[in-house]
Scaffold this active site. Structure first.
Site, PDB file in Angstrom:
ATOM      1  N   LYS A   1      10.741 -10.178  25.529  1.00  0.00           N
ATOM      2  CA  LYS A   1       9.489 -10.860  25.160  1.00  0.00           C
ATOM      3  C   LYS A   1       9.129 -11.895  26.219  1.00  0.00           C
ATOM      4  O   LYS A   1       7.970 -12.042  26.602  1.00  0.00           O
ATOM      5  CB  LYS A   1       9.632 -11.501  23.768  1.00  0.00           C
ATOM      6  CG  LYS A   1       9.592 -10.445  22.671  1.00  0.00           C
ATOM      7  CD  LYS A   1      10.033 -10.933  21.315  1.00  0.00           C
ATOM      8  CE  LYS A   1      10.162  -9.733  20.371  1.00  0.00           C
ATOM      9  NZ  LYS A   1      10.728 -10.046  19.071  1.00  0.00           N
TER      10      LYS A   1
ATOM     11  N   GLN B   1      12.881 -14.980  15.831  1.00  0.00           N
ATOM     12  CA  GLN B   1      13.545 -13.674  15.958  1.00  0.00           C
ATOM     13  C   GLN B   1      14.425 -13.393  14.732  1.00  0.00           C
ATOM     14  O   GLN B   1      15.278 -14.213  14.375  1.00  0.00           O
ATOM     15  CB  GLN B   1      14.396 -13.659  17.248  1.00  0.00           C
ATOM     16  CG  GLN B   1      15.025 -12.333  17.553  1.00  0.00           C
ATOM     17  CD  GLN B   1      14.014 -11.220  17.848  1.00  0.00           C
ATOM     18  OE1 GLN B   1      13.059 -11.404  18.587  1.00  0.00           O
ATOM     19  NE2 GLN B   1      14.204 -10.066  17.240  1.00  0.00           N
TER      20      GLN B   1
ATOM     21  N   ASP C   1       3.668 -12.430  14.615  1.00  0.00           N
ATOM     22  CA  ASP C   1       4.354 -11.235  14.109  1.00  0.00           C
ATOM     23  C   ASP C   1       3.611 -10.648  12.903  1.00  0.00           C
ATOM     24  O   ASP C   1       3.922  -9.544  12.454  1.00  0.00           O
ATOM     25  CB  ASP C   1       5.784 -11.604  13.649  1.00  0.00           C
ATOM     26  CG  ASP C   1       6.832 -11.242  14.689  1.00  0.00           C
ATOM     27  OD1 ASP C   1       6.576 -10.331  15.491  1.00  0.00           O
ATOM     28  OD2 ASP C   1       7.913 -11.866  14.673  1.00  0.00           O
TER      29      ASP C   1
END
Ligand code: NAD
Length: 280
Positions: free
Chosen positions: A49, A93, A116
């Site tokens: 990322k 995460q 997300d």
């Protein structure tokens, strides 16, 4: 023999577009990536990322917290990031260590920075088709389907898996594009028969080589979301690639299919977050 859908190439094109957009409009964008503990797979994802941010011209701010971080500490960091104007997107995460409740953490992220698209309010918006952020993995699958030129509208679409982050939002995106959608799961009866009706088949199960040729319609578009590690250390998808590629019309490989798309869509969402926050 199926045409291979090249996820690396499609994702590279998306990232190029994002990079051009950021450079053209001179957008100053920041993504905070929070990682708790030292899970090796999470570390690889976070590094990828960061690399994608660098490529696109997005500043990435990494917060690597120890395994024994308390919920209060993590919530405090999220409060700080929610209030930090330099940070347009916040990504925590997953999975998190046991002492941290994922739902509590995700719900604490400002919905406007939830790149997300896991926050309940963003999930709800996906349901009604009024979304700003697309859930990254399903949105990546949609891009891959689009790249084949096969229209979703009116097609039989079968999604295997009903998780909140892949299966359910995937079904919604296909439905919004006028697919006739069936969602299968661990209690589905006659799975092979249901799957073999699909013009577009999405496998998001998490079991190596689960989808076999008898479950696939001749000429179908097969999208393999699964990432499974075999005993020999190799990665493989949910689809038995060798035999299914003999029958499908289009198929994604693992690796090099859906995986790279997820990160590309995250970059798109981060630009969207900047636009929402600054009204541009
Ligand atoms: P999950 O474990 O939350 O969900 C799996 C789903 O599969 C469940 O809904 C379950 O009902 C269904 N299932 C299990 N056994 C079944 C059976 N015998 N028949 C039919 N359905 C069955 O997993 P997830 O988070 O949705 O992820 C699925 C896979 O996708 C995993 O391999 C994961 O690593 C991968 N994944 C990949 C990406 C990516 O970027 N490529 C992103 C997220 C997840």
């Amino acid at each position: 023999m199926a045409k291979i859908i090249d996820g690396k190439a499609v994702s590279a094109a998306v990232k190029e577009q994002v990079k051009d957009e950021i450079a053209r409009e001179r957008l100053d964008i920041g993504l905070a990536v929070v990682i708790v503990g030292d899970d090796p797979a999470s570390r690889v994802y976070v590094n990828n990322k960061k690399k994608a941010c660098e490529f696109c011209g997005i500043k990435s701010y990494e917060y690597a917290l120890p395994e024994d971080t308390t919920e209060a500490e993590l919530l405090e960091l999220i409060d700080t990031l929610n209030g930090d104007a330099k940070v347009n997107g916040i990504l925590v995460q997953l999975p998190l260590p046991k002492q941290l409740d994922e739902k509590t953490i995700i719900e604490h992220i400002s919905p406007m920075k939830d790149v997300d698209a896991f926050h309940e309010s963003n999930v709800g918006r996906i349901m009604i088709g009024n979304y700003a952020f697309l859930p990254c993995t399903p949105a990546g699958c949609m891009e891959l389907i689009r790249s084949t030129g096969v229209e979703v509208s009116g097609k039989e679409c079968v999604v295997i898996g009903r998780s909140n982050i892949v299966g359910k939002p995937m079904a919604m995106l296909l439905l919004h594009e006028n697919g006739t959608v069936t969602v299968c799961h661990s209690k589905t009866k006659n799975l092979a028969e249901v799957c073999s009706r699909a013009d577009i088949l999405i496998a998001a199960v998490g079991r190596a080589n689960f989808v076999t040729a008898d479950m696939v319609k001749e000429g179908a578009v097969v999208i393999d979301v699964g990432i499974n590690r075999l005993e020999n250390g190799k990665l493989c998808g949910d689809v038995k690639f060798d035999e299914v590629s003999e029958k499908a019309g289009y198929i994604t490989p693992v690796p090099g299919g859906v995986g790279p798309m997820t990160i590309a869509m995250l970059m798109k969402n981060t630009v969207m977050a900047k636009r929402i926050q600054s009204g541009i």
